[in-house]
Design a protein around this motif. Structure first.
Motif, PDB file in Angstrom:
ATOM      1  N   TYR A  33      -3.647  -3.967 -41.183  1.00  0.00           N
ATOM      2  CA  TYR A  33      -2.855  -4.739 -42.139  1.00  0.00           C
ATOM      3  C   TYR A  33      -1.642  -3.925 -42.603  1.00  0.00           C
ATOM      4  O   TYR A  33      -1.677  -2.693 -42.623  1.00  0.00           O
ATOM      5  N   TYR A  35       0.707  -3.916 -46.197  1.00  0.00           N
ATOM      6  CA  TYR A  35       0.906  -4.402 -47.555  1.00  0.00           C
ATOM      7  C   TYR A  35       2.182  -3.794 -48.120  1.00  0.00           C
ATOM      8  O   TYR A  35       2.568  -2.678 -47.766  1.00  0.00           O
ATOM      9  N   ILE A  45      -0.048  -8.763 -49.301  1.00  0.00           N
ATOM     10  CA  ILE A  45      -0.231  -8.601 -47.866  1.00  0.00           C
ATOM     11  C   ILE A  45       0.988  -9.145 -47.130  1.00  0.00           C
ATOM     12  O   ILE A  45       1.609 -10.130 -47.542  1.00  0.00           O
ATOM     13  N   ILE A  55      -2.814 -12.264 -36.875  1.00  0.00           N
ATOM     14  CA  ILE A  55      -3.621 -13.317 -37.487  1.00  0.00           C
ATOM     15  C   ILE A  55      -3.143 -13.693 -38.875  1.00  0.00           C
ATOM     16  O   ILE A  55      -3.447 -14.780 -39.352  1.00  0.00           O
ATOM     17  N   ILE A  56      -2.458 -12.854 -39.566  1.00  0.00           N
ATOM     18  CA  ILE A  56      -1.891 -13.190 -40.863  1.00  0.00           C
ATOM     19  C   ILE A  56      -0.422 -12.816 -40.832  1.00  0.00           C
ATOM     20  O   ILE A  56      -0.060 -11.703 -40.472  1.00  0.00           O
ATOM     21  N   ASN A  57       0.409 -13.775 -41.204  1.00  0.00           N
ATOM     22  CA  ASN A  57       1.849 -13.526 -41.255  1.00  0.00           C
ATOM     23  C   ASN A  57       2.358 -14.238 -42.486  1.00  0.00           C
ATOM     24  O   ASN A  57       2.657 -15.427 -42.445  1.00  0.00           O
ATOM     25  N   GLU A  58       2.365 -13.519 -43.600  1.00  0.00           N
ATOM     26  CA  GLU A  58       2.779 -14.126 -44.849  1.00  0.00           C
ATOM     27  C   GLU A  58       4.285 -14.323 -44.874  1.00  0.00           C
ATOM     28  O   GLU A  58       4.991 -13.952 -43.929  1.00  0.00           O
ATOM     29  N   GLY A  98     -14.676 -11.161 -38.930  1.00  0.00           N
ATOM     30  CA  GLY A  98     -15.102 -12.350 -39.650  1.00  0.00           C
ATOM     31  C   GLY A  98     -16.592 -12.429 -39.910  1.00  0.00           C
ATOM     32  O   GLY A  98     -17.095 -13.462 -40.329  1.00  0.00           O
ATOM     33  N   GLY A 100     -18.226 -10.849 -42.111  1.00  0.00           N
ATOM     34  CA  GLY A 100     -18.544 -10.681 -43.516  1.00  0.00           C
ATOM     35  C   GLY A 100     -19.189  -9.341 -43.788  1.00  0.00           C
ATOM     36  O   GLY A 100     -19.335  -8.505 -42.909  1.00  0.00           O
ATOM     37  N   GLU A 104     -15.877  -5.878 -43.869  1.00  0.00           N
ATOM     38  CA  GLU A 104     -14.567  -6.401 -44.253  1.00  0.00           C
ATOM     39  C   GLU A 104     -13.838  -5.500 -45.229  1.00  0.00           C
ATOM     40  O   GLU A 104     -12.702  -5.760 -45.572  1.00  0.00           O
ATOM     41  N   GLN A 106     -11.477  -3.008 -46.618  1.00  0.00           N
ATOM     42  CA  GLN A 106     -10.241  -2.474 -46.066  1.00  0.00           C
ATOM     43  C   GLN A 106     -10.019  -1.055 -46.569  1.00  0.00           C
ATOM     44  O   GLN A 106     -10.142  -0.777 -47.757  1.00  0.00           O
TER      45      GLN A 106
END
Lengths: 117, 114
Positions: A33, A35, A45, A55-58, A98, A100, A104, A106
């Protein structure tokens, strides 16, 4: 042994320049990630990669481009730096997947303090 | 949009006293994290709370999670100076089915005075 490392630790540069920050993790994690922590210490983030896949693109200006050459590295390239980009940038990693649980959690790198003049 | 609110944002307390930091969030999540950040340093994971009613303790810190109330608390018992730091809670947004999109509160800056 450093789990999540970033280089450089400090970066002072002029407006309009292009710069990169590198991140490496030796934890064997699948997910990494980026941040941004602003001057008021607010953390947000920016991107997340799982096994080299985004997978994440803010909502981040497209001047910011992450690159993951392999799952242990996630670099951040910033084009045409602006004054508002001054902040501390943290890289983090987690086992991900994923499933859990504690996987998870970080783990954060030491941060890169970017100052744009 | 998920919002995570911590209060108080600033907390000055005397050594030996007890206090609680609150973390409210606005949408359903079953995963909440507490982190500690010392000035100029990185974030250190303190607790991971994964279910309703979860309670974790480490030393003078105890964290709990009530998913129905969308509330987590971080309780400090008999504070000592070494606990001075900024404490963040973070909630997992479960972005697109893949976990890891953490939404952070603004942090609580704790100062413990002798």
């Amino acid at each position: 042994d450093t789990a999540v490392s970033q280089t450089p630790k400090y970066l002072v540069t002029q407006m309009g320049n292009d710069k990169s920050i590198k991140c490496e993790q030796n934890l064997g994690h699948d997910t990494m990630y980026w941040y941004k922590q602003d001057s008021k210490k607010f953390l947000k983030i920016m991107f997340s990669y799982n096994n080299k896949e985004l997978i994440i693109n803010e909502t981040v200006p497209n001047r910011f481009s992450p690159k993951s050459p392999d799952k242990a590295h996630l670099n951040l390239h910033i084009n045409s730096l602006e004054l508002g980009d001054s902040a501390v940038y943290f890289c983090a990693s987690s086992q991900g997947g994923g499933s859990g649980g504690l996987q998870e959690t970080q783990y954060f790198g030491p941060g890169t303090r970017l100052l744009v003049l | 949009e998920l919002k995570v609110e911590q209060n108080p944002l600033f907390l000055s307390m005397q050594e030996g006293k007890n206090y609680t930091i609150y973390c409210n969030y606005s949408t359903t999540s079953d995963r909440l994290y507490w982190y500690r950040q010392d000035p100029g340093k990185s974030l250190e994971s303190l607790f991971v709370l994964l279910s309703n009613g979860a309670v974790k303790q480490e030393g003078r810190l105890m964290a709990s999670l009530d998913t129905k109330a969308r509330l987590s608390t971080l309780h400090i018992t008999a504070a000592v100076h070494d606990l001075s730091a900024t404490y963040f809670c973070a909630v997992d947004l479960n972005y697109g089915g893949s976990q890891g999109n953490l939404i952070f509160g603004k942090g609580t800056k704790l100062s413990v005075k002798p």
